[in-house]
Design a protein around this motif. Sequence first.
Motif, PDB file in Angstrom:
ATOM      1  N   UNK A   2       0.818  -1.212   0.000  1.00  0.00           N
ATOM      2  CA  UNK A   2       0.000   0.000   0.000  1.00  0.00           C
ATOM      3  C   UNK A   2       0.852   1.263   0.000  1.00  0.00           C
ATOM      4  N   UNK A   3       2.010   1.207   0.648  1.00  0.00           N
ATOM      5  CA  UNK A   3       2.874   2.392   0.712  1.00  0.00           C
ATOM      6  C   UNK A   3       3.393   2.759  -0.667  1.00  0.00           C
ATOM      7  N   UNK A   4       3.718   1.763  -1.469  1.00  0.00           N
ATOM      8  CA  UNK A   4       4.219   2.007  -2.827  1.00  0.00           C
ATOM      9  C   UNK A   4       3.087   2.075  -3.858  1.00  0.00           C
ATOM     10  N   UNK A   5       1.865   1.774  -3.432  1.00  0.00           N
ATOM     11  CA  UNK A   5       0.700   1.724  -4.338  1.00  0.00           C
ATOM     12  C   UNK A   5       0.924   0.740  -5.481  1.00  0.00           C
ATOM     13  N   UNK A   6       1.448  -0.441  -5.131  1.00  0.00           N
ATOM     14  CA  UNK A   6       1.642  -1.504  -6.108  1.00  0.00           C
ATOM     15  C   UNK A   6       1.170  -2.831  -5.520  1.00  0.00           C
ATOM     16  N   UNK A   7       1.033  -3.817  -6.390  1.00  0.00           N
ATOM     17  CA  UNK A   7       0.706  -5.175  -5.940  1.00  0.00           C
ATOM     18  C   UNK A   7       1.271  -6.169  -6.928  1.00  0.00           C
ATOM     19  N   UNK A   8       1.655  -7.349  -6.423  1.00  0.00           N
ATOM     20  CA  UNK A   8       1.959  -8.499  -7.263  1.00  0.00           C
ATOM     21  C   UNK A   8       0.775  -9.446  -7.158  1.00  0.00           C
ATOM     22  N   UNK A   9       0.249  -9.882  -8.289  1.00  0.00           N
ATOM     23  CA  UNK A   9      -0.890 -10.792  -8.290  1.00  0.00           C
ATOM     24  C   UNK A   9      -0.604 -11.944  -9.239  1.00  0.00           C
ATOM     25  N   UNK A  10      -0.821 -13.168  -8.747  1.00  0.00           N
ATOM     26  CA  UNK A  10      -0.599 -14.353  -9.567  1.00  0.00           C
ATOM     27  C   UNK A  10      -1.720 -14.511 -10.587  1.00  0.00           C
ATOM     28  N   UNK A  11      -1.408 -15.130 -11.713  1.00  0.00           N
ATOM     29  CA  UNK A  11      -2.374 -15.263 -12.800  1.00  0.00           C
ATOM     30  C   UNK A  11      -3.588 -16.098 -12.427  1.00  0.00           C
ATOM     31  N   UNK A  12      -3.442 -17.025 -11.470  1.00  0.00           N
ATOM     32  CA  UNK A  12      -4.568 -17.850 -11.074  1.00  0.00           C
ATOM     33  C   UNK A  12      -5.525 -17.179 -10.105  1.00  0.00           C
TER      34      UNK A  12
END
Length: 525
Positions: free
Chosen positions: A139-149
């Motif tokens: 949240x601090x960087x306003x990013x996320x990693x999300x897996x394809x599944x």
Amino acid sequence: MAMARSTVLIIFALFCCYASTTASSQASSSDDGFLKCLSASIPSQLVFTRSSPSFTPLLKSSIRNPKFFTPATVRPLYIVTPTNASHVQAAVACGRRSGVRIRVRSGGHDYEGLSYRAVRNETFAVLDLSSLRAVRVDARASTAWVDSGATLGELYYAVGKASGLLGFPAGLCPTVGVGGHFSGGGFGMLLRKYGMAIDNVIDAVLVDARGRLLSKNTMGSDVFWAIRGGGGESFGVVLSWQVRLVPVPPTVTVFNVPLTASQGAVDVVTRWQQVAPALPDDLMIRVVVQQQTANFQSLFLGTCDALLPVMSSRFPELRFNRSYCREMTWIQSVPYIYLGSGSTVEDLLNRTTSASVFASGYKATSDYVRRAIPRDAWATIFAKLSQPNAGLMILDPYGAAIGAVPESATPYPHRAGVLYNIQYMNFWSMAAGDGAVQTKWIRDFYAFMAPYVSSSPREAYFNYRDLDLGENVIVGNVSSYQAGMVWGQKYFKDNYKRLAMAKGEIDPEDYFRNEQSIPPLAKNK
């Protein structure tokens, strides 16, 4: 909405990507070699053959279009359910060594089911990514990693839990898999403010046809460009995506305003065509037209008090008033728009398809409108939508952020000059027949719309995949670039050639292919 809530669920549960299955050729010695190869790297409980009691339930688990779950469907010989990147690498390496192709399924919404079925007899395995579904939000960087599944619902839920002031611009349906959705573009209620999902992808992890694990920096700029909207399954297996999250206010406003033809819906839709793409980018008003009713559905990034003067000055024809406003947080608006009142944020975590949806087969296709359709044509459209066995139209306005991105910036080219996208859909009960009448209606209606939509090429959206637009032809064991132009230029316009060159760079032997995958083209061609 004007239509029954159950119908709405069917519409939006199928508003996205696709899936399906069926019988193919018998296992050969090379297929046995595939299993033997897998056994050295993947636990046996993650690999399912047709003789396994779990094979059919697993295959069926995320089929969103049951017309493909019939005895005639060409099904995979195997299903592999990886739980880490090494399993995916092993499946690809073993597949190439044994002559078994891989099709990749994340959520199963592919409208033609090409993530788990083949049109022609083919020896293939399905790589089901549903166990690769982690979402890691910074949240601090306003990013996320999300897996394809992961599903869109799981992504939205994680973002909402991490911050009430962050969101992500992707589709409405929470059961759509991230992998397929991002691979084709991805848009929803934030498209006019923040563009496509792919406009907000900043990194990815890919397993290529050689089994290499690649990131943005190691896959090359052309391939990273290609997987963001050009159909990721053409270039390898995208395991995960890093996305840029976007700011949302603490309060948003949603509304549904249904109008029937007798209440002036034809005139209001005619006017909507010019109003909706020119509204402030905080305001998205889409329309679902079914039978004699147009339902105007909106998300506004602000309060009702701020929305009222905008509506009265810019779109008085809708006769909007305060009684239509529903204020809530952005994360609450996601299930509300899809599931309606009474839904909760926790409902976003439900990956299953309801029985009512699975009982309905469907056919869909798409168009883009660059010049407003005349009122007289809309009157005829409403009449056609009132015919027996008629389908519906979903109209999503463009303009603002989505139109500000150059056509060549991503493979998705439908940008400046587009007023709105049309999705056509028709449904039928699987218990009542094969949908031939409803499919004919869609095809006839699509032909009728030709004078009113884009041309040369007649544009289409890859995530609303339609094999009526054309299929690949195999020449010399690779998909033909020339034959692929028939459908490829509709989806990608002038970006098709660059996509084919990226394919030639990362997968020149065309290992990852289906009936509408990108063919390889050498850069010197």
